[in-house]
Motif scaffolding. Structure first.
Motif, PDB file in Angstrom:
ATOM      1  N   ILE A 116      59.496  49.004  40.616  1.00 24.30           N
ATOM      2  CA  ILE A 116      58.223  48.291  40.403  1.00 24.30           C
ATOM      3  C   ILE A 116      57.311  49.167  39.554  1.00 24.30           C
ATOM      4  O   ILE A 116      56.976  50.283  39.924  1.00 24.30           O
ATOM      5  CB  ILE A 116      57.567  47.920  41.747  1.00 24.30           C
ATOM      6  CG1 ILE A 116      58.428  46.870  42.454  1.00 24.30           C
ATOM      7  CG2 ILE A 116      56.144  47.418  41.530  1.00 24.30           C
ATOM      8  CD1 ILE A 116      57.908  46.411  43.781  1.00 24.30           C
ATOM      9  N   LYS A 117      56.947  48.632  38.391  1.00 27.89           N
ATOM     10  CA  LYS A 117      56.162  49.412  37.417  1.00 27.89           C
ATOM     11  C   LYS A 117      54.675  49.077  37.446  1.00 27.89           C
ATOM     12  O   LYS A 117      53.861  49.820  36.911  1.00 27.89           O
ATOM     13  CB  LYS A 117      56.706  49.172  36.005  1.00 27.89           C
ATOM     14  CG  LYS A 117      58.174  49.510  35.846  1.00 27.89           C
ATOM     15  CD  LYS A 117      58.455  50.955  36.157  1.00 27.89           C
ATOM     16  CE  LYS A 117      59.930  51.270  35.995  1.00 27.89           C
ATOM     17  NZ  LYS A 117      60.396  52.319  36.851  1.00 27.89           N
ATOM     18  N   ASN A 118      54.291  47.942  38.023  1.00 29.13           N
ATOM     19  CA  ASN A 118      52.889  47.527  38.075  1.00 29.13           C
ATOM     20  C   ASN A 118      52.320  47.768  39.468  1.00 29.13           C
ATOM     21  O   ASN A 118      53.034  47.678  40.457  1.00 29.13           O
ATOM     22  CB  ASN A 118      52.779  46.024  37.762  1.00 29.13           C
ATOM     23  CG  ASN A 118      53.309  45.682  36.394  1.00 29.13           C
ATOM     24  OD1 ASN A 118      52.891  46.257  35.399  1.00 29.13           O
ATOM     25  ND2 ASN A 118      54.246  44.750  36.333  1.00 29.13           N
ATOM     26  N   LYS A 119      51.032  48.032  39.522  1.00 30.45           N
ATOM     27  CA  LYS A 119      50.368  48.145  40.821  1.00 30.45           C
ATOM     28  C   LYS A 119      50.304  46.766  41.476  1.00 30.45           C
ATOM     29  O   LYS A 119      50.054  45.763  40.817  1.00 30.45           O
ATOM     30  CB  LYS A 119      48.949  48.710  40.674  1.00 30.45           C
ATOM     31  CG  LYS A 119      48.922  50.182  40.370  1.00 30.45           C
ATOM     32  CD  LYS A 119      49.348  50.995  41.573  1.00 30.45           C
ATOM     33  CE  LYS A 119      49.146  52.470  41.339  1.00 30.45           C
ATOM     34  NZ  LYS A 119      49.555  53.266  42.489  1.00 30.45           N
ATOM     35  N   ILE A 120      50.518  46.737  42.767  1.00 32.58           N
ATOM     36  CA  ILE A 120      50.573  45.500  43.540  1.00 32.58           C
ATOM     37  C   ILE A 120      49.266  45.315  44.296  1.00 32.58           C
ATOM     38  O   ILE A 120      48.816  46.214  45.004  1.00 32.58           O
ATOM     39  CB  ILE A 120      51.756  45.530  44.535  1.00 32.58           C
ATOM     40  CG1 ILE A 120      53.086  45.778  43.801  1.00 32.58           C
ATOM     41  CG2 ILE A 120      51.797  44.277  45.379  1.00 32.58           C
ATOM     42  CD1 ILE A 120      53.501  44.696  42.839  1.00 32.58           C
ATOM     43  N   ALA A 121      48.673  44.110  44.181  1.00 33.92           N
ATOM     44  CA  ALA A 121      47.427  43.798  44.882  1.00 33.92           C
ATOM     45  C   ALA A 121      47.647  42.912  46.100  1.00 33.92           C
ATOM     46  O   ALA A 121      46.783  42.843  46.972  1.00 33.92           O
ATOM     47  CB  ALA A 121      46.445  43.122  43.938  1.00 33.92           C
ATOM     48  N   LEU A 122      48.801  42.236  46.157  1.00 36.53           N
ATOM     49  CA  LEU A 122      49.066  41.298  47.253  1.00 36.53           C
ATOM     50  C   LEU A 122      50.536  41.360  47.622  1.00 36.53           C
ATOM     51  O   LEU A 122      51.401  41.298  46.743  1.00 36.53           O
ATOM     52  CB  LEU A 122      48.693  39.869  46.822  1.00 36.53           C
ATOM     53  CG  LEU A 122      48.940  38.738  47.815  1.00 36.53           C
ATOM     54  CD1 LEU A 122      48.147  38.941  49.095  1.00 36.53           C
ATOM     55  CD2 LEU A 122      48.580  37.394  47.179  1.00 36.53           C
ATOM     56  N   VAL A 123      50.799  41.497  48.930  1.00 32.24           N
ATOM     57  CA  VAL A 123      52.176  41.575  49.433  1.00 32.24           C
ATOM     58  C   VAL A 123      52.352  40.560  50.548  1.00 32.24           C
ATOM     59  O   VAL A 123      51.512  40.468  51.450  1.00 32.24           O
ATOM     60  CB  VAL A 123      52.502  42.986  49.986  1.00 32.24           C
ATOM     61  CG1 VAL A 123      53.934  43.044  50.520  1.00 32.24           C
ATOM     62  CG2 VAL A 123      52.266  44.061  48.933  1.00 32.24           C
TER      63      VAL A 123
END
Length: 190
Positions: A116-123
């Motif tokens: 995963i290369k992007n920051k995650i805001a919702l899981v």
């Protein structure tokens, strides 16, 4: 079939596999997104625009695709049931433009999220009710450093299930439905 309930792709039909999944009902999805939107408004968090969603145990992808319909820019979907993946691909192609999604056909419990290369805001973590991966997954997600500060995590599980929540995650709401419990967490990187 189920429908996207909000955002740009509202009323778009999603396919649901005949077996191997337990789709989150429209009423629960509406409650989940109402809670998220209320929380981000109260806390002045820039949430949907240019952020990414991670949908674990994705099934039909309804939760992650709902977030994309509401403005998330990219979605990571993890699903290892080969009987479900073709349906997930079809659904992603209906909602995600410019291939702004990745489907990972991996065992989540053996994954460290290094791809995963992007920051995650919702899981979203919504596993089969027969397993309890929550504490282990939360620790792995925290160690992977993929979450943006103030990321929101939604955990759906059997009402009878118990587990510990690591210290970087704080519960901001719980909601019980007949046999289901939904826990809303906020991530604070210490």
């Amino acid at each position: 079939m189920i429908n996207i309930i909000g955002g740009e792709y509202k009323k778009t039909n999603l396919n649901v596999p005949l077996s191997g999944v337990r789709p989150t009902s429209s009423n629960k999805r509406e409650a989940i997104f109402s809670t998220i939107e209320s929380f981000v408004l109260k806390n002045n968090i820039n949430f949907y625009h240019k952020n990414c969603v991670l949908d674990l145990f994705a099934g039909s992808g309804a939760l992650g695709l709902e977030a994309i319909s509401r403005g998330m820019k990219y979605g990571y979907f993890y699903e290892n049931n080969v009987n479900v993946i073709s349906c997930l691909i079809e659904n992603c192609k209906k909602i995600c433009i410019n291939d702004n999604f990745e489907i990972k056909k991996e065992n989540i419990l053996e994954n460290n999220f290094l791809e995963i290369k992007n920051k995650i805001a919702l899981v979203f973590i919504d596993p089969p009710y027969a397993i309890n991966p929550f504490e282990k997954l939360l620790i792995k997600i925290d160690k992977s450093k993929i979450l943006s500060n103030c990321a929101i995590l939604i955990l759906e599980h059997s009402i009878s299930l118990e587990f510990s929540i690591p210290s970087n995650f704080k519960i901001f709401k719980t909601k019980k439905y007949k046999k289901t419990k939904i826990i809303y967490l906020i991530y604070k990187d210490n």
